[in-house]
Motif scaffolding. Structure first.
Motif, PDB file in Angstrom:
ATOM      1  N   LYS A 393      21.011  28.330  26.743  1.00 19.02           N
ATOM      2  CA  LYS A 393      21.853  27.291  27.357  1.00 19.02           C
ATOM      3  C   LYS A 393      23.277  27.772  27.614  1.00 19.02           C
ATOM      4  O   LYS A 393      24.023  27.158  28.366  1.00 19.02           O
ATOM      5  CB  LYS A 393      21.882  26.058  26.452  1.00 19.02           C
ATOM      6  N   GLU A 394      23.676  28.878  26.951  1.00 17.66           N
ATOM      7  CA  GLU A 394      25.041  29.384  27.108  1.00 17.66           C
ATOM      8  C   GLU A 394      24.991  30.806  27.659  1.00 17.66           C
ATOM      9  O   GLU A 394      24.818  31.757  26.910  1.00 17.66           O
ATOM     10  CB  GLU A 394      25.780  29.362  25.758  1.00 17.66           C
ATOM     11  N   MET A 395      25.145  30.946  28.965  1.00 18.33           N
ATOM     12  CA  MET A 395      25.075  32.251  29.616  1.00 18.33           C
ATOM     13  C   MET A 395      26.404  32.984  29.435  1.00 18.33           C
ATOM     14  O   MET A 395      27.481  32.421  29.632  1.00 18.33           O
ATOM     15  CB  MET A 395      24.750  32.094  31.095  1.00 18.33           C
ATOM     16  N   LEU A 396      26.301  34.256  29.044  1.00 17.88           N
ATOM     17  CA  LEU A 396      27.497  35.086  28.873  1.00 17.88           C
ATOM     18  C   LEU A 396      27.766  35.897  30.137  1.00 17.88           C
ATOM     19  O   LEU A 396      28.908  36.044  30.573  1.00 17.88           O
ATOM     20  CB  LEU A 396      27.309  36.019  27.673  1.00 17.88           C
ATOM     21  N   ILE A 397      26.702  36.434  30.735  1.00 17.28           N
ATOM     22  CA  ILE A 397      26.814  37.234  31.967  1.00 17.28           C
ATOM     23  C   ILE A 397      26.004  36.552  33.063  1.00 17.28           C
ATOM     24  O   ILE A 397      24.850  36.184  32.841  1.00 17.28           O
ATOM     25  CB  ILE A 397      26.282  38.670  31.736  1.00 17.28           C
ATOM     26  N   GLU A 398      26.602  36.369  34.217  1.00 15.35           N
ATOM     27  CA  GLU A 398      25.898  35.723  35.324  1.00 15.35           C
ATOM     28  C   GLU A 398      26.049  36.540  36.607  1.00 15.35           C
ATOM     29  O   GLU A 398      27.151  36.928  36.981  1.00 15.35           O
ATOM     30  CB  GLU A 398      26.433  34.303  35.539  1.00 15.35           C
ATOM     31  N   ASP A 399      24.907  36.812  37.236  1.00  8.87           N
ATOM     32  CA  ASP A 399      24.846  37.494  38.529  1.00  8.87           C
ATOM     33  C   ASP A 399      25.734  38.753  38.581  1.00  8.87           C
ATOM     34  O   ASP A 399      26.583  38.905  39.457  1.00  8.87           O
ATOM     35  CB  ASP A 399      25.240  36.526  39.646  1.00  8.87           C
ATOM     36  N   MET A 400      25.521  39.643  37.617  1.00  9.06           N
ATOM     37  CA  MET A 400      26.306  40.879  37.567  1.00  9.06           C
ATOM     38  C   MET A 400      25.665  41.944  38.466  1.00  9.06           C
ATOM     39  O   MET A 400      24.452  42.156  38.419  1.00  9.06           O
ATOM     40  CB  MET A 400      26.387  41.403  36.125  1.00  9.06           C
ATOM     41  N   GLY A 591      32.398  37.743  30.031  1.00  2.80           N
ATOM     42  CA  GLY A 591      31.054  38.146  30.430  1.00  2.80           C
ATOM     43  C   GLY A 591      30.896  38.518  31.886  1.00  2.80           C
ATOM     44  O   GLY A 591      29.804  38.900  32.310  1.00  2.80           O
ATOM     45  N   SER A 592      31.953  38.432  32.672  1.00  2.00           N
ATOM     46  CA  SER A 592      31.853  38.738  34.103  1.00  2.00           C
ATOM     47  C   SER A 592      32.737  39.937  34.452  1.00  2.00           C
ATOM     48  O   SER A 592      33.790  40.148  33.843  1.00  2.00           O
ATOM     49  CB  SER A 592      32.293  37.540  34.946  1.00  2.00           C
ATOM     50  N   VAL A 593      32.273  40.717  35.431  1.00  2.00           N
ATOM     51  CA  VAL A 593      33.102  41.806  35.967  1.00  2.00           C
ATOM     52  C   VAL A 593      34.035  41.178  36.986  1.00  2.00           C
ATOM     53  O   VAL A 593      33.604  40.779  38.065  1.00  2.00           O
ATOM     54  CB  VAL A 593      32.229  42.905  36.611  1.00  2.00           C
ATOM     55  N   ILE A 594      35.299  41.074  36.628  1.00  2.09           N
ATOM     56  CA  ILE A 594      36.234  40.362  37.516  1.00  2.09           C
ATOM     57  C   ILE A 594      36.982  41.314  38.448  1.00  2.09           C
ATOM     58  O   ILE A 594      37.543  40.890  39.461  1.00  2.09           O
ATOM     59  CB  ILE A 594      37.252  39.524  36.698  1.00  2.09           C
ATOM     60  N   GLU A 595      37.002  42.610  38.086  1.00  2.00           N
ATOM     61  CA  GLU A 595      37.642  43.598  38.956  1.00  2.00           C
ATOM     62  C   GLU A 595      36.894  44.927  38.859  1.00  2.00           C
ATOM     63  O   GLU A 595      36.379  45.287  37.798  1.00  2.00           O
ATOM     64  CB  GLU A 595      39.110  43.830  38.543  1.00  2.00           C
ATOM     65  N   LYS A 596      36.829  45.646  39.984  1.00  2.00           N
ATOM     66  CA  LYS A 596      36.213  46.975  40.033  1.00  2.00           C
ATOM     67  C   LYS A 596      37.118  47.909  40.813  1.00  2.00           C
ATOM     68  O   LYS A 596      37.829  47.480  41.728  1.00  2.00           O
ATOM     69  CB  LYS A 596      34.863  46.930  40.774  1.00  2.00           C
ATOM     70  N   GLY A 597      37.054  49.190  40.470  1.00  6.16           N
ATOM     71  CA  GLY A 597      37.822  50.175  41.224  1.00  6.16           C
ATOM     72  C   GLY A 597      38.307  51.280  40.316  1.00  6.16           C
ATOM     73  O   GLY A 597      38.041  51.266  39.111  1.00  6.16           O
ATOM     74  N   ASN A 598      39.052  52.246  40.887  1.00  9.25           N
ATOM     75  CA  ASN A 598      39.625  53.275  40.027  1.00  9.25           C
ATOM     76  C   ASN A 598      41.004  52.821  39.551  1.00  9.25           C
ATOM     77  O   ASN A 598      41.478  51.743  39.911  1.00  9.25           O
ATOM     78  CB  ASN A 598      39.695  54.628  40.747  1.00  9.25           C
ATOM     79  N   HIS A 599      41.634  53.646  38.735  1.00  8.18           N
ATOM     80  CA  HIS A 599      42.911  53.275  38.120  1.00  8.18           C
ATOM     81  C   HIS A 599      43.968  52.904  39.161  1.00  8.18           C
ATOM     82  O   HIS A 599      44.635  51.856  39.052  1.00  8.18           O
ATOM     83  CB  HIS A 599      43.381  54.446  37.240  1.00  8.18           C
ATOM     84  N   LYS A 600      44.093  53.730  40.179  1.00 10.65           N
ATOM     85  CA  LYS A 600      45.119  53.511  41.191  1.00 10.65           C
ATOM     86  C   LYS A 600      44.859  52.216  41.972  1.00 10.65           C
ATOM     87  O   LYS A 600      45.770  51.410  42.189  1.00 10.65           O
ATOM     88  CB  LYS A 600      45.142  54.709  42.143  1.00 10.65           C
ATOM     89  N   GLU A 601      43.601  52.006  42.364  1.00 12.44           N
ATOM     90  CA  GLU A 601      43.251  50.816  43.156  1.00 12.44           C
ATOM     91  C   GLU A 601      43.510  49.534  42.365  1.00 12.44           C
ATOM     92  O   GLU A 601      44.006  48.544  42.909  1.00 12.44           O
ATOM     93  CB  GLU A 601      41.765  50.880  43.544  1.00 12.44           C
ATOM     94  N   LEU A 602      43.183  49.566  41.089  1.00 15.50           N
ATOM     95  CA  LEU A 602      43.344  48.365  40.265  1.00 15.50           C
ATOM     96  C   LEU A 602      44.816  48.045  40.011  1.00 15.50           C
ATOM     97  O   LEU A 602      45.196  46.862  39.943  1.00 15.50           O
ATOM     98  CB  LEU A 602      42.596  48.522  38.937  1.00 15.50           C
ATOM     99  N   LEU A 603      45.636  49.087  39.855  1.00 11.71           N
ATOM    100  CA  LEU A 603      47.074  48.845  39.682  1.00 11.71           C
ATOM    101  C   LEU A 603      47.667  48.246  40.951  1.00 11.71           C
ATOM    102  O   LEU A 603      48.542  47.371  40.906  1.00 11.71           O
ATOM    103  CB  LEU A 603      47.799  50.147  39.325  1.00 11.71           C
ATOM    104  N   GLU A 604      47.199  48.723  42.101  1.00 15.46           N
ATOM    105  CA  GLU A 604      47.700  48.207  43.377  1.00 15.46           C
ATOM    106  C   GLU A 604      47.325  46.741  43.579  1.00 15.46           C
ATOM    107  O   GLU A 604      48.051  45.992  44.229  1.00 15.46           O
ATOM    108  CB  GLU A 604      47.156  49.067  44.537  1.00 15.46           C
ATOM    109  N   LYS A 605      46.169  46.341  43.035  1.00 20.35           N
ATOM    110  CA  LYS A 605      45.741  44.935  43.149  1.00 20.35           C
ATOM    111  C   LYS A 605      46.658  44.003  42.367  1.00 20.35           C
ATOM    112  O   LYS A 605      46.736  42.804  42.648  1.00 20.35           O
ATOM    113  CB  LYS A 605      44.308  44.765  42.623  1.00 20.35           C
ATOM    114  N   ASP A 606      47.349  44.600  41.348  1.00 22.84           N
ATOM    115  CA  ASP A 606      48.267  43.827  40.506  1.00 22.84           C
ATOM    116  C   ASP A 606      47.590  42.590  39.906  1.00 22.84           C
ATOM    117  O   ASP A 606      48.136  41.491  39.930  1.00 22.84           O
ATOM    118  CB  ASP A 606      49.501  43.407  41.330  1.00 22.84           C
ATOM    119  N   GLY A 607      46.379  42.799  39.399  1.00 24.63           N
ATOM    120  CA  GLY A 607      45.621  41.688  38.818  1.00 24.63           C
ATOM    121  C   GLY A 607      45.500  41.790  37.306  1.00 24.63           C
ATOM    122  O   GLY A 607      46.449  42.197  36.611  1.00 24.63           O
ATOM    123  N   PHE A 608      44.332  41.444  36.815  1.00 29.29           N
ATOM    124  CA  PHE A 608      44.075  41.384  35.371  1.00 29.29           C
ATOM    125  C   PHE A 608      44.257  42.760  34.714  1.00 29.29           C
ATOM    126  O   PHE A 608      44.894  42.889  33.670  1.00 29.29           O
ATOM    127  CB  PHE A 608      42.649  40.875  35.133  1.00 29.29           C
TER     128      PHE A 608
END
Length: 627
Positions: A393-400, A591-608
């Motif tokens: 009843k409690e899903m941790l990962i959904e549609d990964m 439980g979800s992958v909220i961001e993907k990419g390499n180090h440089k790309e993720l820093l540029e996104k300025d997200g989580f």
């Protein structure tokens, strides 16, 4: 570890103690399905039908020999009494017939020896049956534990599993070996004694039998009262074992945080509860014997009076009274034993039920019938629409959805509880996904045998696992049949060979149970050497440098770089500075992958990820400035 084997059998002269009976062993709890569990337990004895039949026959013969002895002895007493009376009356030539008495004594010695021999044979056969039965049961439990999913072990304490696999099985073993033979002997003795008493005097037999209800009422009322105390005792005993196990395995943490006093206070509180339950249980159950003796003594008085009257009327002989009193005493013992065995059997069935609960647990999903094999693994990994929850009843990962190319280094980052370790557990099939598919080199991992699947992986965890053996054996654990040359080459590749050779016994140095005779960094190098020797296609690295000094960290990083060369690697990262060069970074949260990419790309996104990275380094700079 949690050991209840001896503790579960409280000492002291409990009920039936005079007969070597486990009087203190009252039922921990009642079985939910007594008949069903008993029937299932008996099925384990079916292969030993012939031996059990032999036990029954030898028990009957042994008991019969001991039962007829008092009546024969009574004849000697009668003959002695008659000779004395004739001499007392002054009958000319009157004498005691010692020849007749001597013959009876020799006969009695022979009967007692035969009884002892058959009792020995009975115990010998029953010991073999009991141990073979429990051997098979233990083997089943061991094999079952190997087939149970990780979920089973995660949802139960180690002490609970140990208690079922060791203590409950041991309880069954003791009951089969001791109580079962006692039960057979007791029933045969009761029947035989009643028959012999009836041949002497039906009237006196009636007097003895009439006192039986009093004995049953006394035993039943006390047993019922003591049961609740024994239940409390076993509960406290389980808590005490769990506490001791926890405190022993975590004694370093307890000392570091100064919790010794709190730990001792907890121990004393549980120990006091155990003491209170224990002495009450022993005291109340210990009242059974004195009460039974009191009831039996009333019976003896009535038997003696009735016997005296019958002798004066010459209905029976003086030796018959002696024999009858012996039978009355023999009669009391098996009654007491039978009453107490009923309690032990109740406890044993409860233990058997707990063991059968393990055997009935839902196993891992069966292996694929026509399992596929990855002959030449490349290390390509894909998650397609994967969903998972520890509870349905409690899903941790959904549609990964994740795609990892061969040879890529994938870092998994995120806060505690984000699902990083869960992802690895799913990849290695420690848990089964609810929906979706995980592929390795294009093959659904459910189409592979678990052993074949896990052989594709090598793991270097933050918490090193080394066992009590030589360094050579610990490294060789990574590959079956590893040669000396391969072990040394793996150690050299892991930068571990130098420190190993500086130890007094080199590769023959024996690590203690916690491997505390080498440093944390040295432990980690050994686990890397083990992984290098295994030569896996896919690596799983759980931040292996988080608990070592800077110099050792450099050594470990070099070893890990050598290990990761040309292999698909999954790194569970805690320090983000270590994964800047990763080909793919998966940022997880809830439980979800909220961001993907390499180090440089993720820093540029300025997200989580950027927030996590900057928070770590801002904290580092603040500490540096403060210094």
């Amino acid at each position: 570890m949690s050991k209840e084997t001896n503790s579960q059998r409280p000492g002291g002269p409990g009920p039936g103690g005079a007969f070597g009976f486990r009087g203190g062993m009252m039922p921990v709890q009642k079985a939910k399905d007594f008949k069903g569990t008993l029937k299932r337990l008996i099925s384990y004895l079916k292969p030993h039908r012939l031996q059990l039949l032999a036990v029954l026959i030898t028990a009957i013969i042994s008991t019969v020999f001991s039962i007829v002895s008092p009546k024969i002895m009574g004849k000697a007493t009668t003959k002695l009494f008659e000779g004395l009376m004739l001499k007392f009356k002054g009958v000319p030539g009157a004498k005691i017939d010692f020849d007749y008495i001597g013959q009876i004594i020799i006969l009695l010695i022979v009967l007692y020896i035969l009884s002892a021999i058959f009792a020995y044979i009975q115990q010998f056969i029953m010991a073999g049956v009991a141990q073979k039965t429990v051997f098979n049961l233990r083997k089943e439990v061991d094999e079952k534990l190997n087939r149970l999913p990780l979920k089973y072990f995660d949802s139960r304490t180690h002490g609970e599993i140990l208690s079922r696999a060791v203590n409950d099985v041991d309880n069954i073993s003791t009951t089969l070996q001791q109580s079962l033979t006692q039960l057979i002997t007791s029933v045969v003795t009761i029947v035989g004694v009643i028959v012999m008493m009836l041949t002497i005097s039906p009237l006196m037999t009636l007097i003895v039998v009439v006192t039986l209800p009093l004995s049953f009422v006394a035993t039943a009322s006390i047993a019922k009262k003591s049961q609740q105390f024994f239940k409390g005792q076993q509960k406290a005993l389980g808590q005490l074992n769990g506490h001791v196990e926890e405190m022993y395995t975590g004694h370093k943490v307890i000392k570091v945080f100064g919790h010794e006093k709190k730990s001792i206070e907890q121990f004393e509180a549980i120990n006091e509860t155990l003491y209170q339950s224990g002495w009450k249980a022993q005291f109340v159950s210990g009242m059974i014997m004195p009460l039974m003796s009191f009831v039996n003594n009333i019976g003896y008085v009535l038997v003696s009076v009735a016997g005296g009257i019958l002798v004066t009327k010459r209905s029976i002989e003086i030796g018959d009274i002696q024999a009858f009193i012996q039978y009355a005493r023999q009669f009391a013992q098996p009654i007491t034993q039978t009453a107490m065995i009923a309690n032990v059997i109740q406890s044993t069935i409860a233990s058997a039920e707990r063991v059968f609960e393990i055997l009935d647990e839902l196993e891992e999903i069966p292996e694929a019938v026509n399992a596929k094999v990855v002959d030449d693994p490349n290390g390509e990994v894909s998650f397609k629409h994967v969903s998972f929850g520890y509870e349905e009843k409690e899903m941790l990962i959904e549609d990964m959805n994740i795609d990892v190319k061969p040879g890529q280094t994938v870092a998994i980052v995120g806060p505690t509880g984000a699902g990083k370790t869960t992802l690895i557990n799913l990849l290695m099939r420690f848990y089964e996904i609810n929906s979706g598919t995980i592929f390795i080199d294009g093959i659904d991992i459910r189409e592979l045998k678990r052993d074949d699947l896990r052989s594709l992986f090598g793991m270097v965890l933050q918490d090193t696992w080394l066992f009590n053996s030589t360094i050579r054996d610990n490294i060789a654990y990574g590959k079956e049949g590893a040669t000396e040359k391969e072990i040394i080459e793996a150690a050299q590749a892991a930068n571990a060979d130098h420190f190993i050779r500086t130890l007094p016994d080199g590769y023959d140095t024996i690590l203690n149970e916690e491997a505390s005779n080498i440093s944390q960094g040295q432990k980690q190098l050994l686990t890397i050497a083990r992984a290098i020797l295994a030569d896996p296609a896919i690596l799983i690295l759980d931040e292996a440098t988080s608990s070592v000094d800077t110099r050792t960290e450099v050594q470990i990083q070099k070893a890990m770089k050598h290990l990761m060369n040309g292999r698909t690697s999954f790194i569970i990262a805690h320090r983000l500075s270590t994964i800047r060069d990763a080909d793919l970074i998966l940022v997880m949260n809830n439980g979800s992958v909220i961001e993907k990419g390499n180090h440089k790309e993720l820093l540029e996104k300025d997200g989580f990820y950027a927030d996590l990275y900057n928070s770590q380094f801002s904290g580092h700079n603040q500490i540096k400035d403060a210094g």
